[in-house]
Design a protein around this motif. Structure first.
Motif: not given
Length: 188
Positions: A129-138
């Motif tokens: 996702x190019x880092x766009x989903x990382x806040x959801x993972x966090x």
């Protein structure tokens, strides 16, 4: 019970390093759990303050896109150390060598395993996702760290309550069965 508590808290260090330590310190301060001798410092006011600040910084840093992957490289060894420390502080073993050895194997191993899984998840999220989903993972990791840490502390209490309710239910069923047996009229 102490081994389960230590390993449960240690595994939560794989999600976030400081959250389980803060929760454990608060639980010890409230008298819900007790540490081995020499580890009482975890519930001291200076330790709780420092763990609180470290927790806030850690939680916030995982929402910065480029910093979250960098933190995962540091968090791997740090989670193993924190997991070892937490599990050792709650293991009720008299031998220091055995206590630290089991703490490293059980606590450090479980924290390292969870940390490796979350690092791979974040790497996959960044790649796809190019880092766009990382806040959801966090956010998911934060919730898991808080939730499972609290559950590790409260699970023995919840287990006792559930067992007490089950025993009351069984006792009432047995008393009702006896009452029915004694009150039946005899057949002529």
């Amino acid at each position: 019970m102490s081994a389960c508590l230590g390993v449960g808290l240690a595994a939560c260090c794989g999600f976030r390093v400081f959250v389980p330590m803060l929760i454990a310190g608060i639980g010890t301060k409230l008298g819900l759990i007790g540490t081995m001798g020499g580890f009482e410092w975890i519930s001291s006011w200076p330790a709780l303050f420092l763990l609180g600040v470290a927790t806030v910084v850690e939680l916030g840093a995982y929402y910065i896109p480029w910093l979250d992957n960098a933190l995962d490289t540091i968090a791997g060894p740090t989670a193993i150390v924190a997991g070892t420390l937490l599990s050792t502080s709650y293991l009720q073993i008299d031998s220091p060598v055995l206590d630290w050895g089991l703490g490293l194997m059980l606590g450090g191993g479980s924290a390292g395993l969870i940390q490796a899984g979350t690092s791979l998840l974040r790497l996959g999220s960044t790649a796809t996702t190019g880092g766009l989903a990382n806040p959801i993972v966090s956010t998911t990791e934060n919730a898991a760290s808080f939730g499972f840490s609290i559950l590790a502390i409260l699970l023995p209490l919840l287990t006792m309550v559930i067992l007490f309710v089950i025993l009351i239910y069984i006792a009432s069923r047995l008393l009702n069965r006896r009452r029915v047996t004694f009150t039946k009229p005899a057949k002529p």
